[in-house]
Design a protein around this motif. Structure first.
Motif, PDB file in Angstrom:
ATOM      1  N   MET A   1       0.847  -1.197   0.000  1.00  0.00           N
ATOM      2  CA  MET A   1       0.000   0.000   0.000  1.00  0.00           C
ATOM      3  C   MET A   1       0.887   1.254   0.000  1.00  0.00           C
ATOM      4  O   MET A   1       1.952   1.260   0.597  1.00  0.00           O
ATOM      5  N   ALA A   2       0.397   2.273  -0.663  1.00  0.00           N
ATOM      6  CA  ALA A   2       1.113   3.555  -0.658  1.00  0.00           C
ATOM      7  C   ALA A   2       0.098   4.673  -0.434  1.00  0.00           C
ATOM      8  O   ALA A   2      -1.098   4.502  -0.676  1.00  0.00           O
ATOM      9  N   PHE A   3       0.609   5.806   0.022  1.00  0.00           N
ATOM     10  CA  PHE A   3      -0.214   7.010   0.145  1.00  0.00           C
ATOM     11  C   PHE A   3       0.034   7.902  -1.059  1.00  0.00           C
ATOM     12  O   PHE A   3       1.161   7.972  -1.568  1.00  0.00           O
ATOM     13  N   CYS A   4      -1.007   8.597  -1.512  1.00  0.00           N
ATOM     14  CA  CYS A   4      -0.819   9.546  -2.599  1.00  0.00           C
ATOM     15  C   CYS A   4      -1.561  10.842  -2.267  1.00  0.00           C
ATOM     16  O   CYS A   4      -2.604  10.819  -1.609  1.00  0.00           O
ATOM     17  N   VAL A   5      -0.988  11.954  -2.691  1.00  0.00           N
ATOM     18  CA  VAL A   5      -1.551  13.270  -2.390  1.00  0.00           C
ATOM     19  C   VAL A   5      -1.540  14.110  -3.652  1.00  0.00           C
ATOM     20  O   VAL A   5      -0.546  14.123  -4.385  1.00  0.00           O
ATOM     21  N   ASP A   6      -2.639  14.792  -3.905  1.00  0.00           N
ATOM     22  CA  ASP A   6      -2.708  15.750  -5.014  1.00  0.00           C
ATOM     23  C   ASP A   6      -2.872  17.133  -4.386  1.00  0.00           C
ATOM     24  O   ASP A   6      -3.904  17.428  -3.785  1.00  0.00           O
ATOM     25  N   ILE A   7      -1.832  17.959  -4.505  1.00  0.00           N
ATOM     26  CA  ILE A   7      -1.820  19.242  -3.812  1.00  0.00           C
ATOM     27  C   ILE A   7      -2.160  20.374  -4.765  1.00  0.00           C
ATOM     28  O   ILE A   7      -1.434  20.627  -5.733  1.00  0.00           O
ATOM     29  N   GLY A   8      -3.257  21.039  -4.487  1.00  0.00           N
ATOM     30  CA  GLY A   8      -3.625  22.234  -5.238  1.00  0.00           C
ATOM     31  C   GLY A   8      -3.433  23.459  -4.352  1.00  0.00           C
ATOM     32  O   GLY A   8      -3.108  23.343  -3.162  1.00  0.00           O
ATOM     33  N   LYS A  13      -5.888  16.594  -1.858  1.00  0.00           N
ATOM     34  CA  LYS A  13      -6.632  15.330  -1.879  1.00  0.00           C
ATOM     35  C   LYS A  13      -5.682  14.227  -1.450  1.00  0.00           C
ATOM     36  O   LYS A  13      -4.559  14.144  -1.934  1.00  0.00           O
ATOM     37  N   PHE A  14      -6.151  13.378  -0.549  1.00  0.00           N
ATOM     38  CA  PHE A  14      -5.318  12.315  -0.003  1.00  0.00           C
ATOM     39  C   PHE A  14      -5.931  10.969  -0.360  1.00  0.00           C
ATOM     40  O   PHE A  14      -7.141  10.770  -0.223  1.00  0.00           O
ATOM     41  N   ASN A 106       5.563  16.982 -10.645  1.00  0.00           N
ATOM     42  CA  ASN A 106       4.714  18.050 -11.160  1.00  0.00           C
ATOM     43  C   ASN A 106       3.328  17.489 -11.529  1.00  0.00           C
ATOM     44  O   ASN A 106       3.205  16.349 -11.964  1.00  0.00           O
ATOM     45  N   ASP A 107       2.287  18.293 -11.397  1.00  0.00           N
ATOM     46  CA  ASP A 107       0.933  17.769 -11.647  1.00  0.00           C
ATOM     47  C   ASP A 107       0.691  17.381 -13.110  1.00  0.00           C
ATOM     48  O   ASP A 107       0.007  16.388 -13.387  1.00  0.00           O
ATOM     49  N   ALA A 293      -6.733  12.453 -12.170  1.00  0.00           N
ATOM     50  CA  ALA A 293      -5.479  12.058 -12.806  1.00  0.00           C
ATOM     51  C   ALA A 293      -4.265  12.354 -11.918  1.00  0.00           C
ATOM     52  O   ALA A 293      -3.339  11.543 -11.836  1.00  0.00           O
ATOM     53  N   GLY A 294      -4.266  13.497 -11.225  1.00  0.00           N
ATOM     54  CA  GLY A 294      -3.119  13.851 -10.386  1.00  0.00           C
ATOM     55  C   GLY A 294      -2.919  12.845  -9.263  1.00  0.00           C
ATOM     56  O   GLY A 294      -1.804  12.378  -9.016  1.00  0.00           O
TER      57      GLY A 294
END
Ligand SMILES: [Zn+2]
Length: 305
Positions: A1-8, A13-14, A106-107, A293-294
């Motif tokens: 398992m991994a964590f992913c974050v999309d930072i705006g 978003k986590f 980069n996004d 997508a991010g």
């Protein structure tokens, strides 16, 4: 398992990315502490703690963000809405602070990686993902891996002094405008969604939003048809050069304008008429992953060996 974050600029978003190939799950969304490094680290630590129960303490984390990371120094050199984070060695500093491996991209790169892996470019070796949204961006993925060039600048085809000064039939003058990047005559000034609106205003005096211009074009409305015809000419020529230079098998198109399948099809036709490679297959195709997508690209990045 991994964590992913999309930072705006406003929200992070986590998500959780299972290793067994199951889809990424967004599990949280919190405001981005864009102006304080300490608050930013604390927010990420809190997200990992709250959603990491039962997971290995060293589960990796990957971040998609609107910024430029120099791949040699690891320093975030630019991020328009994330001023408090610029200048930090994001991945290295967060790896120490969070006690887990952290990767950052980069996004637009994460968008391209996601589309190349599980989206409109899956199964293709060379994928150039492009964004026609508020701005113009792109990312290059070869053999499932992101290509990250000098200073982290890859796929930035929206910038460069390339806008023609005459276009259309009969020809009409196209102004060379100053761009947010500091250049003049960048394709972003006319090829993005805002750029399309600017172009329409230049040609007709009308202040329409990009959606209305695309709708008018599809409905056969004369002024919108002329604007889209010139838009396709302005955008397809630099894109064709890019396709000849890097040889993508697929070009997924995201961003607001990418959500119009007829517009992507028209751009695909215009580009394929100009490139060296002869193919009956579509080259430009609508992106499939939308606003996720991010996050999905970050998940792919986190799980890569
Ligand atoms: Zn520019």
């Amino acid at each position: 398992m991994a964590f992913c974050v999309d930072i705006g600029g406003s929200f992070m978003k986590f998500g959780l990315a299972p290793r067994n190939g199951e889809a990424v799950r967004q599990v949280d969304q919190v405001p981005t502490p864009a102006h304080s490094w300490a608050d930013f680290v604390a927010a990420l630590a809190d997200l990992c703690a709250r959603h990491g129960a039962g997971q290995p303490a060293d589960a990796p984390l990957a971040i998609s963000m609107a910024g430029i990371v120099d791949p040699d120094s690891g320093i975030l050199t630019a991020a328009s809405n994330l001023g408090g984070l610029v200048g930090h060695r994001l991945a290295a500093e967060l790896t120490v602070a969070l006690g887990r491996p952290v990767r950052v991209a980069n996004d637009a790169d994460c968008f391209a990686l996601a589309e190349a892996t599980v989206g409109a470019g899956r199964g293709h070796r060379v994928v150039f993902g492009i964004i026609l949204g508020t701005g113009i961006g792109g990312g290059l993925v070869v053999g499932g891996r992101l290509i990250s060039g000098a200073a982290g600048i890859t796929g930035e085809w929206g910038h460069g002094a390339i806008v023609k000064t005459m276009a259309g039939s009969p020809p009409v003058a196209i102004p060379r405008l100053e761009c947010g990047c500091g250049g003049v005559g960048c394709i972003e000034t006319f090829g993005s969604a805002r750029g399309l609106e600017r172009l329409h205003h230049h040609l007709t005096g009308q202040g329409l939003d990009s959606r209305s211009i695309v709708d008018g074009w599809q409905a056969g409305e004369a002024l919108s048809r002329r604007t889209i015809s010139i838009f396709l000419e302005l955008v397809s020529e630099p894109l064709a050069l890019l396709v000849n230079a890097i040889g993508p098998h697929r070009v997924p198109v995201g961003g607001g304008l990418g959500s119009s399948a007829p517009l992507v099809a028209a751009l695909d036709q215009a580009v394929r008429a100009l490139i060296l490679r002869q193919t009956e297959e579509p080259l430009l195709v609508p992106a499939e992953l939308g606003a996720n997508a991010g996050l999905i690209g970050a998940a792919v990045l986190a799980l890569q060996p």
